[in-house]
Design a protein around this motif. Sequence first.
Motif, PDB file in Angstrom:
ATOM      1  N   LYS A  82      -5.973  -4.453 -10.238  1.00 39.61           N
ATOM      2  CA  LYS A  82      -6.783  -4.249  -8.935  1.00 39.61           C
ATOM      3  C   LYS A  82      -6.047  -4.773  -7.528  1.00 39.61           C
ATOM      4  CE  LYS A  82     -11.403  -5.914  -7.485  1.00 39.61           C
ATOM      5  NZ  LYS A  82     -12.573  -6.608  -7.863  1.00 39.61           N
ATOM      6  N   ILE A 125      -5.407  -2.117  -4.683  1.00 38.34           N
ATOM      7  CA  ILE A 125      -5.977  -2.303  -3.177  1.00 38.34           C
ATOM      8  C   ILE A 125      -4.894  -2.574  -2.288  1.00 38.34           C
ATOM      9  CG2 ILE A 125      -7.066  -4.181  -1.860  1.00 38.34           C
ATOM     10  CD1 ILE A 125      -9.026  -4.483  -4.389  1.00 38.34           C
ATOM     11  N   ARG A 131      -3.369   0.835  -1.149  1.00 37.31           N
ATOM     12  CA  ARG A 131      -4.020   1.591  -0.250  1.00 37.31           C
ATOM     13  C   ARG A 131      -4.190   0.912   1.048  1.00 37.31           C
ATOM     14  NH1 ARG A 131      -8.271   4.999  -0.362  1.00 37.31           N
ATOM     15  NH2 ARG A 131      -7.976   5.173  -2.667  1.00 37.31           N
ATOM     16  N   GLU A 132      -4.118  -0.438   1.345  1.00 37.10           N
ATOM     17  CA  GLU A 132      -4.037  -1.138   2.492  1.00 37.10           C
ATOM     18  C   GLU A 132      -2.596  -0.667   3.169  1.00 37.10           C
ATOM     19  OE1 GLU A 132      -4.856  -3.875   5.625  1.00 37.10           O
ATOM     20  OE2 GLU A 132      -6.012  -2.837   4.362  1.00 37.10           O
ATOM     21  N   ASN A 147      -5.203 -10.828   4.356  1.00 39.39           N
ATOM     22  CA  ASN A 147      -6.593 -11.237   4.219  1.00 39.39           C
ATOM     23  C   ASN A 147      -7.444 -10.002   3.743  1.00 39.39           C
ATOM     24  OD1 ASN A 147      -5.994 -14.006   5.377  1.00 39.39           O
ATOM     25  ND2 ASN A 147      -6.445 -13.297   7.277  1.00 39.39           N
ATOM     26  N   VAL A 148      -7.268  -8.947   4.267  1.00 38.06           N
ATOM     27  CA  VAL A 148      -8.227  -7.839   3.661  1.00 38.06           C
ATOM     28  C   VAL A 148      -7.784  -7.813   2.321  1.00 38.06           C
ATOM     29  CG1 VAL A 148      -8.315  -5.296   4.126  1.00 38.06           C
ATOM     30  CG2 VAL A 148      -8.308  -6.892   6.122  1.00 38.06           C
ATOM     31  N   ILE A 149      -6.602  -7.381   1.939  1.00 35.64           N
ATOM     32  CA  ILE A 149      -6.300  -7.189   0.750  1.00 35.64           C
ATOM     33  C   ILE A 149      -6.765  -8.343  -0.450  1.00 35.64           C
ATOM     34  CG2 ILE A 149      -4.230  -7.244  -1.189  1.00 35.64           C
ATOM     35  CD1 ILE A 149      -2.575  -6.177   1.119  1.00 35.64           C
ATOM     36  N   LYS A 193      -9.420 -10.102   0.264  1.00 31.27           N
ATOM     37  CA  LYS A 193     -10.981 -10.189   0.218  1.00 31.27           C
ATOM     38  C   LYS A 193     -11.461  -9.237  -0.935  1.00 31.27           C
ATOM     39  CE  LYS A 193     -15.102  -9.714   3.004  1.00 31.27           C
ATOM     40  NZ  LYS A 193     -15.531  -9.509   4.663  1.00 31.27           N
ATOM     41  N   LYS A 194     -10.776  -7.729  -0.821  1.00 33.68           N
ATOM     42  CA  LYS A 194     -11.086  -6.730  -1.271  1.00 33.68           C
ATOM     43  C   LYS A 194     -10.695  -6.789  -2.888  1.00 33.68           C
ATOM     44  CE  LYS A 194     -10.943  -3.251   2.129  1.00 33.68           C
ATOM     45  NZ  LYS A 194     -10.211  -1.980   2.693  1.00 33.68           N
ATOM     46  N   ALA A 195      -9.691  -7.498  -3.231  1.00 31.85           N
ATOM     47  CA  ALA A 195      -9.239  -7.913  -4.499  1.00 31.85           C
ATOM     48  C   ALA A 195     -10.030  -9.021  -5.337  1.00 31.85           C
ATOM     49  CB  ALA A 195      -7.811  -8.121  -4.619  1.00 31.85           C
ATOM     50  N   GLU A 196     -10.833  -9.715  -4.008  1.00 32.56           N
ATOM     51  CA  GLU A 196     -11.572 -10.793  -4.708  1.00 32.56           C
ATOM     52  C   GLU A 196     -10.824 -12.241  -5.109  1.00 32.56           C
ATOM     53  OE1 GLU A 196     -14.164  -8.405  -7.394  1.00 32.56           O
ATOM     54  OE2 GLU A 196     -16.050  -9.028  -5.919  1.00 32.56           O
TER      55      GLU A 196
END
Length: 219
Positions: free
Chosen positions: A22, A26, A29-30, A42-44, A46-49
């Motif tokens: 996961k 992610i 893709r980023e 930070n985006v990675i 957050k999306k990866a939880e």
Amino acid sequence: MEGYKLYCKPTFENIPEEKRRKILEIAVREFAYCGFENANINVIAKKAEVSVGSLYKYFDTKTDLFLTSVNYGIDNLKTIIDAVTNSDEDVMRRLEKIVRIAIEFSRINSVLIRLYNEVTSESNAELADRIASDMETVTAAAYKKVIMDGQAAGEIRKDIDPGMAAFFVDNLLMNIQFSYACDYYKKRYEIYAGKDIFQRDEFAVQNILSFIKSALKMN
């Protein structure tokens, strides 16, 4: 998924496989859509939880996460290509399978191909050099082996240098992969081959093979 072990901490290997996949998917893709410089940790996270702190427990730097993401894709492709190049089938049959893999892999794994396209256009020379060393070595060795096998079997002309021939084949297939995954290359492909080219895979395969055979095959 052996390649990523070169760029991650042991803590990353100790988490569940599903969680590793996961995070990497992610990250791929980023990086593919934002590029290395603009990709946001930070985006990675957050999306990866996972927390940003956790990511830095798995990777020392953003560069290590990027290289891990690329190597994740390399490993997937290497597994598929190795199965073909090491088979006992005649060389032209192996080349046909490689062409089909290039198209199918690019369609199914378009984000990975976009990531590689992004890598090739990065202004970071050091990063690009490390990526090339990892990624190109896989296809260079595979294609060179197929060509040398063909020369030994009398199926491919012996006046062609295997390394140069592998380079030309790789350039052709790389362009084809970009044409099934990246917007600019897709548009170029349609201009040359027609707007319905993405619905004519067999037509594409046969024309690519005909081009390769005309260059390599014994008369």
